[in-house]
Design an enzyme around this catalytic site. Structure first.
Site, mmCIF file in Angstrom:
data_model
loop_
_atom_site.group_PDB
_atom_site.id
_atom_site.type_symbol
_atom_site.label_atom_id
_atom_site.label_comp_id
_atom_site.label_asym_id
_atom_site.label_seq_id
_atom_site.Cartn_x
_atom_site.Cartn_y
_atom_site.Cartn_z
ATOM 1 N N GLU A 1 0.401 -6.523 -2.604
ATOM 2 C CA GLU A 1 1.612 -6.285 -1.818
ATOM 3 C C GLU A 1 2.732 -5.703 -2.679
ATOM 4 O O GLU A 1 3.464 -4.807 -2.242
ATOM 5 C CB GLU A 1 2.063 -7.588 -1.149
ATOM 6 N N GLU B 1 -3.614 1.800 1.264
ATOM 7 C CA GLU B 1 -4.235 0.497 1.037
ATOM 8 C C GLU B 1 -5.161 0.546 -0.175
ATOM 9 O O GLU B 1 -5.165 -0.368 -1.011
ATOM 10 C CB GLU B 1 -5.015 0.055 2.280
#
Length: 259
Positions: free
Chosen positions: A120, A181
């Site tokens: 993250e 991602e």
């Protein structure tokens, strides 16, 4: 008028290039201070709307892992554990980290939790929020330019605009998200290794995630890579991560975050 619209649009696109931590060319339109302000406000809203986990042991554990990671990147970071059973975590521009308590059922040790949080943080370091916002703005403005030129008032014209919108979403926005991602996986892998967490545990984490979750949509129509793709990419980059990990341990970076 048509030529002016096209010139303005393409001048905007050409002036917004940046480079990701892995050397990928990025498209950025938003000022970073504005993204930080938006992230900070979004975090305030989340803290008002979501219950915060008050368990001292849980907070100490999560904070210990997160602090070891952010020490590697610098800056001021606010870390909050939310009482939410969904296995999730996020980081926002402006130095904000949110961890759902439910992720601790999937991330079963400090190294696996580090893999989640590092992923993250990597989104923030790579400015993916800015990139996503800029892509959406550009796609919408591009469609507006096309609409202004074509003036699609007929039923056929409206159908064409609808097809262009669908093509923009599946041909530009969603593949970029999968790319982001994957990029966050690799940037996060290096980050956790530099902080002294075992990077091999990132693979175990995604195995746990696959076992905990239901069926995924086909990768072509998903904003996330499949678990198989993720683990394959992580394995390919593991030798470099292990070198960073060994260097970190030699430098006595040995996080001891007990649950």
């Amino acid at each position: 008028m048509k030529n002016c619209l096209l010139c303005v649009f393409f001048a905007l696109v050409l002036s917004a290039c940046a480079t990701s931590p892995l050397g990928r060319t990025q498209f950025m339109l938003m000022p970073e201070d504005q993204m930080a302000a938006m992230g900070a406000q979004a975090f305030v809203n989340m803290k008002q709307q979501m219950p915060i986990d008050q368990n001292p042991q849980t907070n100490q554990y999560v904070t210990c892992v997160a602090r070891a990671l952010v020490n590697e990147v610098g800056g001021q970071w606010e870390i909050v554990v939310f009482q939410d059973e969904t296995p999730n975590a996020f980081a926002l521009p402006g130095g904000k980290i949110g961890v759902h308590s439910g992720i601790l059922r999937v991330a079963r040790n400090q190294d696996q939790l580090a893999a989640v949080i590092a992923h993250e943080i990597a989104h923030v370091l790579s400015r993916h929020s800015n990139e996503r916002a800029s892509q959406q703005i550009a796609v919408q403005q591009g469609l507006n330019v096309i609409q202004a030129i074509a003036n699609p008032t007929s039923q056929t014209g409206q159908l064409m605009m609808g097809a262009l919108g669908l093509g923009a979403q599946y041909g530009v926005l969603m593949p970029y998200s999968r790319m982001q991602e994957s990029e966050a996986d690799l940037v996060g892998l290096e980050l956790m290794a530099k902080a002294g967490f075992d990077p091999q545990q990132s693979i175990d984490l995604w195995i746990n995630m696959e076992q905990a979750g239901g069926g995924q949509p086909a990768e072509f129509l998903s904003t996330h890579p499949s678990h198989a793709t993720r683990t394959q990419d992580l394995k390919q980059h593991m030798p470099k991560a292990l070198e960073l990990y060994r260097s970190a341990r030699a430098a006595r970076k040995t996080p001891q975050c007990g649950r």
